[in-house]
Design an enzyme around this catalytic site. Sequence first.
Site, PDB file in Angstrom:
ATOM      1  N   HIS A 186     -88.319  23.899  42.982  1.00 34.20           N
ATOM      2  CA  HIS A 186     -88.622  22.600  42.609  1.00 34.20           C
ATOM      3  C   HIS A 186     -87.703  22.418  41.418  1.00 34.20           C
ATOM      4  CE1 HIS A 186     -93.118  22.207  43.809  1.00 34.20           C
ATOM      5  NE2 HIS A 186     -92.199  22.310  44.779  1.00 34.20           N
ATOM      6  N   CYS A 192     -87.036  40.329  27.779  1.00 41.56           N
ATOM      7  CA  CYS A 192     -87.175  40.688  26.236  1.00 41.56           C
ATOM      8  C   CYS A 192     -88.537  41.245  26.461  1.00 41.56           C
ATOM      9  CB  CYS A 192     -87.166  39.663  25.476  1.00 41.56           C
ATOM     10  SG  CYS A 192     -88.043  38.361  25.090  1.00 41.56           S
ATOM     11  N   ARG A 209     -86.928  15.006  46.463  1.00 46.76           N
ATOM     12  CA  ARG A 209     -87.570  14.441  45.353  1.00 46.76           C
ATOM     13  C   ARG A 209     -87.221  15.283  43.893  1.00 46.76           C
ATOM     14  NH1 ARG A 209     -92.854  16.942  44.705  1.00 46.76           N
ATOM     15  NH2 ARG A 209     -93.144  18.230  46.436  1.00 46.76           N
ATOM     16  N   ILE A 212     -90.032  35.286  26.251  1.00 53.70           N
ATOM     17  CA  ILE A 212     -90.018  33.929  25.405  1.00 53.70           C
ATOM     18  C   ILE A 212     -88.776  33.468  24.789  1.00 53.70           C
ATOM     19  CG2 ILE A 212     -91.422  32.435  24.104  1.00 53.70           C
ATOM     20  CD1 ILE A 212     -93.913  33.922  24.639  1.00 53.70           C
TER      21      ILE A 212
END
Length: 149
Positions: free
Chosen positions: A98, A65, A132, A69
């Site tokens: 991650h 967009c 992890r 956001i």
Amino acid sequence: MRIAIASDHAAIDMKVALVEWLAEAGHEVDDLGPMTTDSVDYPDYGYKLADAIASGSAERGVALCGSGIGISIAVNRNPACRCALVSEGLSAKLSREHNDANVIAMGARLVGIEMAKDCLSNFLNTEFGGDRHQRRVDKLSAPQTEGAA
């Protein structure tokens, strides 16, 4: 790879360029719209993209967009989605490594097309690191509000 892409009217040009670039790279691309620059509401297209990820009809998603956001917030309403708003390649890479992000969002008014391609390349070519990071990703899918450390 099967990739779904959606935008609002502000990001049509970037969406069209990325659809072409992804197809040339051999990806199966599902353009979820919109197809014109007529004003639309980004949540409608964010939800449509999230549904494609949740149903398994796409492995990864690209949400665009003006700023990135609003559409990223819409995508993240679906618990099957982990959408990361990115503006450079390292963040795109880390979102996969991650956070096991399955959707990236970018702002067409903030990120140029070459940077968008770099972000997308990093996003698509990075595997989830597991180990992890898995514990944390599991918590993203099942948030606990009480007793969280």
